[in-house]
Design a protein around this motif. Structure first.
Motif, PDB file in Angstrom:
ATOM      1  N   THR A 102      14.305  -1.187 -10.595  1.00 12.52           N
ATOM      2  CA  THR A 102      14.858  -0.434 -11.724  1.00 12.52           C
ATOM      3  C   THR A 102      14.000  -0.737 -12.939  1.00 12.52           C
ATOM      4  N   SER A 103      14.331  -0.083 -14.050  1.00  9.79           N
ATOM      5  CA  SER A 103      13.599  -0.385 -15.287  1.00  9.79           C
ATOM      6  C   SER A 103      13.947  -1.790 -15.780  1.00  9.79           C
ATOM      7  N   ILE A 155      19.581   6.119 -13.640  1.00  8.26           N
ATOM      8  CA  ILE A 155      20.004   7.098 -14.646  1.00  8.26           C
ATOM      9  C   ILE A 155      19.763   6.505 -16.039  1.00  8.26           C
ATOM     10  N   PRO A 156      18.834   7.053 -16.787  1.00  7.41           N
ATOM     11  CA  PRO A 156      18.562   6.519 -18.123  1.00  7.41           C
ATOM     12  C   PRO A 156      19.640   6.950 -19.127  1.00  7.41           C
ATOM     13  N   GLY A 284      16.419  22.675 -24.447  1.00  7.99           N
ATOM     14  CA  GLY A 284      16.516  21.222 -24.299  1.00  7.99           C
ATOM     15  C   GLY A 284      15.350  20.506 -24.954  1.00  7.99           C
ATOM     16  N   THR A 285      15.504  19.186 -25.069  1.00  5.32           N
ATOM     17  CA  THR A 285      14.489  18.357 -25.725  1.00  5.32           C
ATOM     18  C   THR A 285      14.072  17.257 -24.766  1.00  5.32           C
ATOM     19  N   LYS A 286      12.791  17.160 -24.533  1.00  6.16           N
ATOM     20  CA  LYS A 286      12.316  16.056 -23.704  1.00  6.16           C
ATOM     21  C   LYS A 286      12.290  14.794 -24.534  1.00  6.16           C
ATOM     22  N   MET A 287      12.860  13.751 -24.000  1.00  4.24           N
ATOM     23  CA  MET A 287      12.753  12.481 -24.721  1.00  4.24           C
ATOM     24  C   MET A 287      12.208  11.395 -23.797  1.00  4.24           C
ATOM     25  N   PRO A 288      11.493  10.422 -24.364  1.00  5.87           N
ATOM     26  CA  PRO A 288      10.960   9.349 -23.534  1.00  5.87           C
ATOM     27  C   PRO A 288      12.102   8.580 -22.888  1.00  5.87           C
ATOM     28  N   ALA A 289      11.944   8.252 -21.648  1.00  5.18           N
ATOM     29  CA  ALA A 289      12.971   7.483 -20.930  1.00  5.18           C
ATOM     30  C   ALA A 289      12.277   6.799 -19.769  1.00  5.18           C
ATOM     31  N   ASN A 290      12.654   5.586 -19.524  1.00  7.27           N
ATOM     32  CA  ASN A 290      12.005   4.775 -18.509  1.00  7.27           C
ATOM     33  C   ASN A 290      12.993   4.556 -17.371  1.00  7.27           C
ATOM     34  N   TYR A 291      12.721   5.108 -16.199  1.00 13.81           N
ATOM     35  CA  TYR A 291      13.670   4.880 -15.102  1.00 13.81           C
ATOM     36  C   TYR A 291      12.963   4.983 -13.765  1.00 13.81           C
ATOM     37  N   ALA A 292      13.531   4.276 -12.788  1.00 11.34           N
ATOM     38  CA  ALA A 292      12.896   4.191 -11.473  1.00 11.34           C
ATOM     39  C   ALA A 292      13.442   5.252 -10.531  1.00 11.34           C
ATOM     40  N   MET A 307       7.890   5.165 -11.469  1.00 14.27           N
ATOM     41  CA  MET A 307       8.549   4.993 -12.764  1.00 14.27           C
ATOM     42  C   MET A 307       8.414   6.292 -13.546  1.00 14.27           C
ATOM     43  N   LYS A 308       9.546   6.862 -13.899  1.00 17.33           N
ATOM     44  CA  LYS A 308       9.554   8.124 -14.635  1.00 17.33           C
ATOM     45  C   LYS A 308       9.503   7.840 -16.126  1.00 17.33           C
TER      46      LYS A 308
END
Ligand code: CUK
Ligand code: CUA
Length: 642
Positions: A102-103, A155-156, A284-292, A307-308
């Protein structure tokens, strides 16, 4: 006045009195003589015979999923999902450890609450079962041909992934709703700034119909309530998803005085088709998010982690007609939708009544824009406009409802510890049966789909007390099986479950059993380190790393005498099971290996890492009694000084 009922219920909850202890007193051995004489026959599955249904029970804090047969209550298997499982090396072998990335790093445990089986046209199809990890927010997909975990996605922007993992009627989406609202993006702020600042992410994960692969299509950034449970619409309400909320007061500390002030919280109704359309049109808005995102491949027998980096977020007020609030009394816990899609049942856990909303009335009110205010720009419908009716004084502390497909609903009452059957149209109570004790969910196979198989209901009880032989202070939880084919529910069987089964999903064996895979073909094995023939077996050194390409077949390891290993080496045992007969696994254990053993099925390759610390000649052996010469299935490895 409302407040005092509220407090009374809370008192009962806190003191744990009403049912658990009283029943326990009055229900010593034999008090269930009420059992009809045919009960034993109804659950008896003769040796060698098979059960009629599979039932998949969530393991709660065991992190895994267990598989039972109904009506016998026999446990067939534990499927490791979020927790390491020494029994077969899941989460220990090199191939499977990536599944638990996971992150937050390697997280080999979770709290698994809700399994849901894939559907086509509202009917269980038995392709996959989806489950949620509540603690480190994750959704997993278990393949129902292999009964193995194939995919886990983190799930971020989420915390306490509880209103999950329910699916739409063609398995278009699996949802993951956050129980706890959190700052989005996370930041170092005072907890007192909760109100208005924290957000509740409701994530919709699209599912690839061929592979089952999940992808977070969008996250709705909702107001900072607690999103407890959810259910999809079906039939006429297909395209909608319903989420219960509590703490609409947005208190940062949930002492009763803070969070249960509002007489009504909301069920959030989400028109996901509208949101999907908005997203497909570039919204929609893309936002940075760190998730496996972890995927297991049955060709290479290996899991990989990606890692997304970003996620698409949606402001619900930007999508007109997509999100509404339905006022629902008393901190609703479960929300359940009738098989025809018309009734949306809110189980106010601090209530004695059940609230039933009408989907048609809801649409009518929306079409006529009959709103009664708004919360953070989201229209609130008026309770009276959407109410179909209530089941009055049905019990204390309703939690969850399932359906039998014959017009009846079955609701669990935690505080009064009973299962109550009522008619969906007339809303009259037909029967009530005590549960031992303090029931959480109930499960009817297919009971949360458009096509329930209304033969059995299983209640999953939180408190076990005196139901089985005592096993010290810690007891397993208890399930109870009811025959629900008659007017009255008939208790047939008690059986212990493993971990804490919050919810379960059942499916007729005739759908699932024929699909069950028997063997991995050796010729399909694409594992990088497989030794597919005995000629491929070897030992290769690469600096301090040693790779042993090993094979196993009744009843021998090749190679079985290994020299040239030194203290300080990192030794990889890559072991391929050459058997091609159904149900002939071999095991592998190495003295001093500080992880687990491996259980390797025919055609599979698995890898165990060993870092020898002491010189000497050390044995390894097969852990699964595989033939008359199982005890001969052994080997030695010589370790020399560094
Ligand atoms: S929850 Cu456990 S009794 Cu997690 Cu579905 Cu209601
Ligand atoms: Cu192979 Cu025992």
């Amino acid at each position: 006045m409302k407040r005092s009922i509220n407090s009374l219920l809370l008192l009962a909850l806190v003191a744990g009195i009403v049912a658990s202890c009283n029943n326990s007193e009055s229900n010593k051995k034999g008090d269930q003589g009420a059992l009809a004489s045919g009960a034993a026959e109804k659950v008896y599955v003769a040796p060698g015979e098979h059960d009629e249904f599979y039932a998949f029970f969530s393991g709660g804090y065991s992190g895994n999923l267990t598989v039972y047969g109904l009506p016998s209550g026999r446990m067939f298997k534990e499927i490791p999902v979020f927790s390491q499982f020494p029994t077969n090396g899941y989460g220990y072998s090199e191939e499977t450890t990536p599944m638990l990335n996971t992150s937050h790093g390697f997280v080999p445990w979770d709290d698994l609450h809700h399994p849901d089986i894939s559907q086509t046209n509202g009917k269980l199809d038995g392709r996959w079962i989806f489950v949620n990890g509540n603690n480190t927010p994750r959704i997993a997909r278990v393949d129902l041909e292999t009964f193995e975990t194939e995919e886990i996605i983190e799930i971020p922007n989420s915390a306490g992934n509880h209103s999950s993992s329910f699916i739409t009627e063609n398995t278009e989406y699996v949802v993951a709703g956050t129980r706890f609202s959190v700052p989005v993006p996370q930041e170092d702020i005072s907890i007192k700034e909760y109100k208005g600042k924290f957000k509740g992410a409701l994530s919709f994960l699209s599912v690839d119909q061929e592979t089952g692969r999940m992808n977070i299509k969008f996250q709705l950034m909702m107001p900072g309530f607690n999103y407890d449970l959810s259910h999809p619409g079906r039939g006429k309400s297909h395209g909608w998803f319903f989420f219960t909320t509590y703490n609409t007061e947005e208190a940062n500390s949930l002492l009763e005085v803070n969070a249960s002030q509002n007489d009504k919280d909301f069920i959030a109704a989400i028109n996901w088709k509208k949101v999907e359309e908005y997203v497909n049109n570039g919204g929609g808005t893309k936002m940075p998010a760190n998730y496996a995102h972890n995927v297991y491949d049955h060709g290479t027998h290996n899991a990989t982690t990606t890692m997304k980096k970003e996620v698409l977020t949606i402001d619900p007020t930007k999508v007109p007609g997509a999100v509404f609030f339905l006022p629902t009394p008393k901190s609703p816990h479960g929300v359940d939708v009738s098989p025809d899609g018309e009734y949306i049942i809110g189980n106010g856990k601090l209530s004695a009544d059940l609230t039933i909303h009408s989907f048609d009335k809801m649409i009518d009110a929306i079409d006529n824009e009959k709103f009664n205010g708004e919360a953070y720009g989201i229209p609130i419908l008026s309770f009276e406009d959407i109410l179909a009716g209530t089941v009055k004084q049905a019990g204390l502390g309703p939690l969850h409802t399932e359906f039998d497909g014959k017009g009846n609903a079955y609701t669990t009452f935690f505080i009064s510890s009973e299962l109550v059957k009522w008619n969906v149209e007339t809303r009259e109570v037909i029967d009530r049966q005590p549960n031992y004790y303090s029931v959480g969910h109930v499960m009817i196979p297919g009971g949360n789909s458009a096509h329930p198989f209304g033969k059995y209901a299983v209640s999953m009880n939180k408190i076990t007390k005196d139901r089985y032989l005592p096993t010290g202070p810690e007891l397993e939880h208890s399930a109870q099986l009811f025959d629900i084919t008659g007017d009255k529910m008939e208790l047939l069987l008690d059986f212990p479950t493993h971990g804490e089964p919050h919810y379960a999903a059942g499916i007729p064996a005739e759908i699932l059993a024929p699909k069950s895979k028997k063997i991995y073909k050796l010729e399909d094995n694409k594992h990088e380190y497989a030794a597919l023939t005995s000629g491929d077996t070897r030992v290769e050194r690469d600096g301090k790393e040693v790779h042993i390409y090993m094979s196993m077949i009744r009843s021998h390891f090749t190679p079985d005498n290994i020299e040239g290993i030194r203290v300080g080496d990192k030794v990889y045992f890559h072991i391929t099971n050459h058997e091609q007969d159904f149900d002939v696994p071999h095991g592998f254990a190495m003295i001093g290996a500080n992880n687990a053993e491996l259980l390797i099925m025919p055609g599979q390759t698995k890898t165990l890492v060993w870092e020898p610390k002491q010189i000497g000649v050390w044995p390894f052996y097969c852990t699964d009694f595989c033939s008359a010469l199982h005890q001969e299935m052994q080997g030695y490895i010589r370790v020399s000084p560094e």
